[in-house]
Design a protein around this motif. Structure first.
Motif, short mmCIF file in Angstrom:
data_model
loop_
_atom_site.label_atom_id
_atom_site.label_comp_id
_atom_site.label_asym_id
_atom_site.label_seq_id
_atom_site.Cartn_x
_atom_site.Cartn_y
_atom_site.Cartn_z
N THR A 6 8.32 10.59 -11.61
CA THR A 6 6.88 10.87 -11.68
C THR A 6 6.14 9.59 -11.35
O THR A 6 6.42 8.53 -11.93
CB THR A 6 6.49 11.34 -13.09
OG1 THR A 6 7.31 12.45 -13.46
CG2 THR A 6 5.03 11.75 -13.13
N GLY A 7 5.21 9.66 -10.41
CA GLY A 7 4.55 8.44 -9.99
C GLY A 7 3.07 8.62 -9.72
O GLY A 7 2.61 9.69 -9.30
N TYR A 8 2.33 7.55 -9.98
CA TYR A 8 0.91 7.48 -9.64
C TYR A 8 0.63 6.08 -9.13
O TYR A 8 1.05 5.08 -9.73
CB TYR A 8 0.03 7.77 -10.86
CG TYR A 8 -1.45 7.50 -10.62
CD1 TYR A 8 -2.21 8.36 -9.84
CD2 TYR A 8 -2.06 6.36 -11.15
CE1 TYR A 8 -3.55 8.12 -9.60
CE2 TYR A 8 -3.40 6.11 -10.92
CZ TYR A 8 -4.15 6.99 -10.14
OH TYR A 8 -5.48 6.73 -9.91
N LYS A 9 -0.07 5.99 -8.00
CA LYS A 9 -0.40 4.70 -7.42
C LYS A 9 -1.83 4.74 -6.93
O LYS A 9 -2.24 5.69 -6.25
CB LYS A 9 0.55 4.37 -6.26
CG LYS A 9 0.41 2.95 -5.73
CD LYS A 9 1.54 2.61 -4.77
CE LYS A 9 1.48 1.14 -4.35
NZ LYS A 9 2.63 0.77 -3.48
N THR A 10 -2.58 3.72 -7.27
CA THR A 10 -3.96 3.61 -6.82
C THR A 10 -4.21 2.19 -6.34
O THR A 10 -3.68 1.23 -6.91
CB THR A 10 -4.95 3.99 -7.94
OG1 THR A 10 -6.29 3.92 -7.42
CG2 THR A 10 -4.82 3.08 -9.14
N GLY A 30 -5.27 8.50 9.27
CA GLY A 30 -5.03 9.91 9.57
C GLY A 30 -3.59 10.30 9.81
O GLY A 30 -3.28 11.48 9.94
N GLY A 31 -2.67 9.32 9.88
CA GLY A 31 -1.25 9.61 10.09
C GLY A 31 -0.42 9.05 8.96
O GLY A 31 -0.93 8.49 7.98
N ASP A 32 0.89 9.17 9.07
CA ASP A 32 1.82 8.68 8.07
C ASP A 32 2.73 7.63 8.68
O ASP A 32 3.01 7.66 9.89
CB ASP A 32 2.68 9.83 7.52
CG ASP A 32 1.85 10.86 6.77
OD1 ASP A 32 0.89 10.47 6.11
OD2 ASP A 32 2.16 12.07 6.88
N PRO A 33 3.24 6.70 7.87
CA PRO A 33 4.14 5.67 8.40
C PRO A 33 5.46 6.28 8.88
O PRO A 33 6.00 7.20 8.27
CB PRO A 33 4.39 4.76 7.18
CG PRO A 33 3.29 5.05 6.22
CD PRO A 33 2.93 6.48 6.44
N SER A 34 5.97 5.75 9.99
CA SER A 34 7.28 6.18 10.48
C SER A 34 8.40 5.55 9.67
O SER A 34 9.46 6.16 9.48
CB SER A 34 7.45 5.81 11.96
OG SER A 34 6.53 6.51 12.76
N VAL A 35 8.19 4.32 9.23
CA VAL A 35 9.14 3.64 8.35
C VAL A 35 8.64 3.83 6.92
O VAL A 35 7.62 3.27 6.53
CB VAL A 35 9.25 2.14 8.69
CG1 VAL A 35 10.21 1.45 7.73
CG2 VAL A 35 9.70 1.95 10.13
N GLY A 75 3.49 4.15 -0.12
CA GLY A 75 2.16 4.32 0.46
C GLY A 75 2.06 3.81 1.88
O GLY A 75 3.02 3.75 2.63
N ARG A 76 0.83 3.41 2.22
CA ARG A 76 0.48 3.08 3.59
C ARG A 76 -0.17 1.71 3.64
O ARG A 76 -0.13 0.93 2.68
CB ARG A 76 -0.45 4.16 4.14
CG ARG A 76 -1.73 4.32 3.35
CD ARG A 76 -2.59 5.48 3.83
NE ARG A 76 -1.95 6.78 3.63
CZ ARG A 76 -1.55 7.56 4.63
NH1 ARG A 76 -1.72 7.17 5.88
NH2 ARG A 76 -1.01 8.73 4.39
N ASN A 77 -0.81 1.40 4.79
CA ASN A 77 -1.45 0.10 4.98
C ASN A 77 -2.34 -0.26 3.80
O ASN A 77 -3.11 0.56 3.30
CB ASN A 77 -2.31 0.11 6.25
CG ASN A 77 -1.49 0.26 7.52
OD1 ASN A 77 -0.35 -0.18 7.59
ND2 ASN A 77 -2.06 0.90 8.53
#
Length: 762
Positions: A302-306, A104-109, A119-121
């Motif tokens: 332009t980027g896409y990541k899954t 539910g949040g975003d990385p600080s780093v 991205g995230r975890n």
């Protein structure tokens, strides 16, 4: 190839004895290579940038065996929190990180790879191979990247295809059944088209003994491939990249002193082949530069990541099933960034940019336990509420606490409390930066960013049944999903100045406001409190929201080239105040993100590189900081005046290299020493979750032949130092009132490891 790898550390004013001890007082100094960075969206010497930045080139990272972003932690002053799993919740810059392992949040780093937000975890920890450089930029960076970076940003750049043929292959074998193979080939297809393929495979065997049996822990296997195609024309330079990575490894392993095992062992029920940390990641991106004229450059990213991320760990650190934590999530992320740079012959240079993104996350979270084991554990950790220990749920002591009779037929083993979350993030921003050369010696920079972020979160909590119902994470279940949506926005300015004191010394200062969007707790629902315990949630409930966090940061520093350009000495002093800092609070097993009232930090960072002769290379880095929570998270919780977690007072490293030149090649002897003072596992600063200070030594010997091959021997953790990665505050200062959980430590240090590497270039 650059044969002098990077090193960094804290003992800044002890060079004269070192000079005498090594007999260098009459030696001829060797000039240091100029490091170029692009942290201000144009190529500059690292000495000219008005912000603290640590930069590493690809050869440097290869020689120091930096496998991913966590390897930069030891060598970067003020950067802390490396972990062995696929999470980045421990990473912090200058004491600021995000210990939220939900969605539910975003990385600080913030981490960027070739300009794309990584991205995230679960999806951000991708392997380093065939790298051009990495830059760690500290402090709020609102104008320098396509997404906000409130604590700092890590800018990773991979090698582009080039117009010449080249190839490289490398192999490593080491203790604990470790094998690694890396390869690269670059093929020019025509005068304008070039192709590059690179790959990396790492397999590491288990090394950590589990007293509960079932086999050792710590194994991992990672394979990664990157394909790049480049078109280089007169006015267009376009690079298209596709990266795929598959990883499978053991999850985080937890240790508690209550088990009575040594620090180099654990005692957990979820041993070998039970827990897992799996990720399958695909990234596609196009980086296109259009040269509009001699002064104007238009850049499109332009980027896409899954990626799919599957995770299961034994969170309670004990040999019975009190809490195993699982997370299965699928993430789709797409973004577009456009930036126009102007760099002319006059006194003014500038850039403006705009970016948009969309991120869709589907995640299922599971907290499983044996009900009897949980009842017993709660009666021990929360003993003040009991007449004595409970042998299980069908025990008079538990039933008195529970205020209800328990039917033994209802008691479940390996029961799962499950919540299903869906999150859609969208956002856009516009930003810009203008630099004015006010005089021959003074540059002034003014920048700003306007950001808008929207989050749409839904949470469905299933009824877990059993004798206790939902009791560990949630105390109720939902009738379908509850949902909330909100938008947060802010304007974040930046101002900086660089003054050229003389040809060898630049002084700088900057001030910036940082911002990170608000969001929703993955494991929290706001309600009116009228629900029945263990029953359905009251109507009208919504996901528990938290507010944006903001910071005001100030930094002054000096960047110096000394001793006939054989020494680079960079110093920085920073101070900041944080408002509404987002952090995790554990409440009865549930992990809720809340806003700390206020926190502040200030500190000094130093980065030294000295090459007194062609034979010697010294790199030192160090950081001192003093963080403080200046407003309690909740009234009377005792956090006022405490230090921020993952914020050591002192940290640093020293890397020393000696080069001996032969007719047939070069012999390199290298030593790396890393130090970190004590860190706390949470805002409570409990001794039972505090990691004591530690230091670690690594050695390497390498021969690089003139015939384009090299062989090296390395030893990691030479002295078998014992320490933990981090601590977790699940209970109170006395290891009590954790609702069955204890304060724990994560990942004992890997023991001494010896390995051999061979590389060949063509």
């Amino acid at each position: 190839m650059n044969l002098k790898p990077a090193l960094i550390a804290p003992h800044l004013f002890k060079l004269s004895p070192l000079v005498l001890a090594l007999g260098l007082n009459n030696a001829v100094a060797s000039e240091i290579e100029v490091i170029e960075v692009q942290v201000q969206k144009r190529t500059q010497s690292v000495q000219d940038v008005p912000v603290a930045v640590s930069a590493f080139n690809g050869d440097m990272m290869d020689q120091l065996r930096i496998e991913d972003v966590r390897g930069l932690v030891d060598l970067t002053p003020g950067f802390n929190g490396k972990t062995e799993d696929s999470f980045i919740d421990a990473l912090s810059i200058r004491g600021i990180g995000t210990n939220d392992f939900g969605i539910g949040g975003d990385p600080s780093v913030a981490i960027f790879t070739d300009g794309l937000w990584s991205g995230r975890n679960g999806g951000v920890q991708m392997s380093f191979y065939d790298m051009e450089r990495a830059e760690v930029v500290k402090g709020p960076q609102g104008t320098l990247f396509g997404r906000n970076a409130i604590a700092g940003g890590i800018n990773i750049t991979t090698n582009k295809p080039i117009s010449d043929f080249e190839a490289k292959i490398g192999a490593t074998v080491a203790q604990f059944d470790t094998q690694e193979v890396t390869g690269m080939v670059n093929i020019p297809l025509s005068d304008n088209w070039y192709f590059r393929a690179a790959g990396n495979f790492i397999s590491k065997g288990a090394w950590l003994e589990n007293a509960a049996g079932g086999g050792d822990l710590g194994a991992s296997e990672i394979s990664s491939t990157r394909l790049s195609l480049r078109y280089e024309g007169n006015d267009i330079d376009a690079v298209f990249r596709a990266t795929y990575e598959d990883r499978e490894q053991d999850p985080s392993i937890y240790w508690t002193e209550v088990n009575g095992v040594a620090q180099d062992k654990v005692d957990i029920d979820y041993g070998k082949n039970k827990g897992y940390d799996r990720g399958e990641i695909l990234s596609l991106q196009a980086n296109v530069e259009f040269t509009l004229s001699d002064e104007y450059l238009l850049t499109s990213i332009t980027g896409y990541k899954t990626y799919d991320f599957n995770y299961l760990e034994d969170f309670d650190a004990q040999p019975v099933l009190i809490n195993n934590y699982g997370q299965d999530q699928t993430v789709d992320y797409a973004s577009q960034e456009l930036r126009l740079n102007y760099q002319g012959d006059g006194a003014i240079n500038w850039f403006i940019g705009a970016s948009v993104y969309q991120e869709d996350i589907d995640a299922t979270f599971i907290n499983s336990y044996d009900e009897d084991a949980l009842c017993t554990a709660v009666s021990l950790t929360d003993f003040a509420d009991f007449d004595g220990p409970a042998a299980g749920c069908d025990d008079a002591n538990w039933e008195t606490y529970w205020e209800d009779d328990i039917n033994p037929a209802d008691i479940l083993a390996n029961k799962a409390e499950t919540n299903i979350n869906e999150l859609k993030n969208t956002g856009w921003s516009v930003y810009g930066d203008i630099t004015w050369q006010a005089t021959e010696k003074l540059d002034l920079t003014l920048g700003g960013r306007y950001t808008s972020d929207t989050k749409d979160m839904s949470i469905e909590v299933l009824d877990s049944g059993g004798a206790l119902g939902n009791t560990f994470v949630f105390e109720w279940y939902t009738d379908g999903a509850v949902q909330a949506k909100d938008t947060w926005s802010d304007f974040t300015p930046r101002i900086a100045a660089v003054y050229e004191l003389n040809d060898n010394v630049n002084l700088y200062a900057n001030a910036a406001k940082g911002y990170k969007s608000g969001g929703y707790s993955t494991f929290g629902i706001d309600n009116d409190g009228s629900q029945e315990y263990g029953g359905p949630l009251a109507a009208g409930s919504v996901p528990l929201a938290f507010e944006p966090e903001t910071t005001t940061s100030y930094e002054v520093g000096a960047k110096m080239m000394l001793l006939d350009n054989s020494m680079r000495l960079n110093l920085a002093y920073f101070t900041y105040d944080y408002q509404d800092l987002q952090t995790i609070i554990f409440e009865s097993g549930s992990q809720l993100v809340k806003n700390v009232g206020e926190a502040k930090n200030h500190g000094i960072e130093a980065d030294i590189h000295w090459t007194p002769t062609d034979n010697w290379d010294f790199r030192l880095a160090g950081a001192w900081m003093d963080s403080e929570i200046t407003e309690e998270i909740e009234e009377g919780d005792g956090t006022l005046g405490n230090k921020l977690p993952m914020a050591p007072d002192l940290s640093g490293s020293i890397v020393t290299s000696y080069y001996h030149y032969l007719d047939t090649g070069i012999v390199t002897l290298m030593a790396k020493w890393v130090y970190q003072s004590e860190i706390y596992g949470g805002p409570g600063n409990y001794e039972t979750a505090k990691v004591d200070s530690w230091n670690e030594l690594g050695l390497r010997a390498m021969f690089e032949s003139n015939d384009d091959w090299s062989v090296s021997l390395y030893i990691d953790n030479v002295t078998d130092a014992e320490y933990f990665e981090r601590g977790w505050e699940n209970a109170d200062a006395n290891n009590e009132n954790g609702f069955g959980l204890l304060n724990t430590y994560v990942w004992p240090a890997k023991p001494r490891t010896v390995g051999v590497s061979f590389d060949m270039t063509f």
